[in-house]
Write an enzyme that holds these catalytic residues in place. Sequence first.
Site, PDB file in Angstrom:
ATOM      1  N   SER A 183      37.751  12.818  33.220  1.00 47.47           N
ATOM      2  CA  SER A 183      38.989  12.323  33.811  1.00 47.47           C
ATOM      3  C   SER A 183      38.858  10.860  34.244  1.00 47.47           C
ATOM      4  CB  SER A 183      39.393  13.224  34.980  1.00 47.47           C
ATOM      5  OG  SER A 183      40.684  12.936  35.435  1.00 47.47           O
TER       6      SER A 183
ATOM      7  N   ASP B 241      45.156   7.969  33.627  1.00 45.59           N
ATOM      8  CA  ASP B 241      43.705   8.006  33.809  1.00 45.59           C
ATOM      9  C   ASP B 241      43.063   8.394  32.478  1.00 45.59           C
ATOM     10  OD1 ASP B 241      44.497  10.658  33.805  1.00 45.59           O
ATOM     11  OD2 ASP B 241      43.056  11.284  35.322  1.00 45.59           O
TER      12      ASP B 241
ATOM     13  N   ASP C 238      41.851  10.995  30.987  1.00 43.18           N
ATOM     14  CA  ASP C 238      42.296  12.133  30.175  1.00 43.18           C
ATOM     15  C   ASP C 238      43.795  12.367  30.276  1.00 43.18           C
ATOM     16  OD1 ASP C 238      42.352  13.186  32.759  1.00 43.18           O
ATOM     17  OD2 ASP C 238      41.653  15.166  32.129  1.00 43.18           O
TER      18      ASP C 238
END
Length: 449
Positions: free
Chosen positions: A105, A242, A244
């Site tokens: 992430s 972000d 992901d």
Amino acid sequence: MAPKLFGTDGVRGLANGQLTAELALDLSVAAAHVLADRGEFTGHRPLAVVGRDTRISGQFLEAAVVAGLASAGVDVLLLGVLPTPGVAHLTGTLEADLGVMLSASHNPMPDNGIKFLARGGVKLDDAIEIAIEQRLREPWNRPTGGDVGRVSTYDHAVADYAAHLVGTIARPLTGLKVVLDCAEGAASAAGPKALRDAGAEVIAIHAEPDGLNINDHCGSTHLDNLQAAVLAHGADAGFGLDGDSDRCLAVDAAGEVVDGDQILAILGISMREAGRLPNDVVVATVMSNLGFVQALRANDVQVRQTKVGDRYVLEAMKAGGYGLGGEQSGHVIMSEFATTGDGILTALHVLERMAQTGSSLAELAGVMTRLPQVLINVGGVDKARADDDAGLAAAVAEAEAQLGDSGRVLLRPSGTESLVRVMVEAPSHEQAVSVAEDLAAVVRERLSL
């Protein structure tokens, strides 16, 4: 019993450090044993889909995951680089038994993570994560011959996901100019495509990943470049994703940040007006600004608050049948269209609201006034005593009485560190600082080790 390997969002760690190829392979075998439908009496061959973000370590971890799944007799479709919500979506539409997303992430590039999804693209609950850990490296009968898994590439992942996203809005975004910061991550292809296909003029920045630059001073955690680009291009809005793409924050035409609370307020009011907000409730966490709660109540929308973490928001949404939830950090979950937070989806629906109303993003975000918020982390204390100390409870009660309905106090032990967090919201920054510092002093005095 709490999971040991699994955190709040899968298994994360330094790639090739804590998170090795061997661990990825073993976890995938265990996940196959827990999640895959063997179909002995139906002829069903278990199927998994695997996606990843742009980190270079995702390549060897993907190979390890595929090896584990195929060795356990699971057929694998490789989705390539795709946002987490895209993997979740295709887990459902391709009727896979499980999905796997390789991403850490918003973490720095050297980290990576493995996130498993159950049928339908839903996150795993604690019981399933514990079951996977318990079956880690257990003895098992390995399939041979034609019973091992087949591996193939699914070439339509980005196109299918983008088409799904565009299909969730009813109004084209023609005439809107948007800057999209893709964080050199998983949405670098899907994000600009979806917004352009929806009719917007898109300036994509940080959309040239090289495996090393993901989240590197860009995306939702570093909005400076996005703010500058919105001003330079005269854009109507900007959105920062972000790594992901399961979260996003926004920037208005003047370069001012629009946070997750404001985005939730915009969408909550829009959905209520359209009759698409179940029970007229939005789910948020205890960290949501009091101004957010006040704004929604003024628009006849109630707020249900949970512990910090999008998994707790999801749990509350499922339990109550609610359709919208999220966090101040930009995780926004629209359960009508997605099983996880989805940054591109969020951006599309905020832009649709702008097109529908003819209002600027600043005007829409102005529905709520953010109260000044001060957070102090008090370390070197016994956080386990925080909930039971009578003197501390009295100090909190006194602070709450001082603030009345115009502010609030939140005191909570950290879930990961040996400290207590003191958060205060008040009509002025000065008052918030004063109350927070006074409470922090009481925490140090009462809970010192």
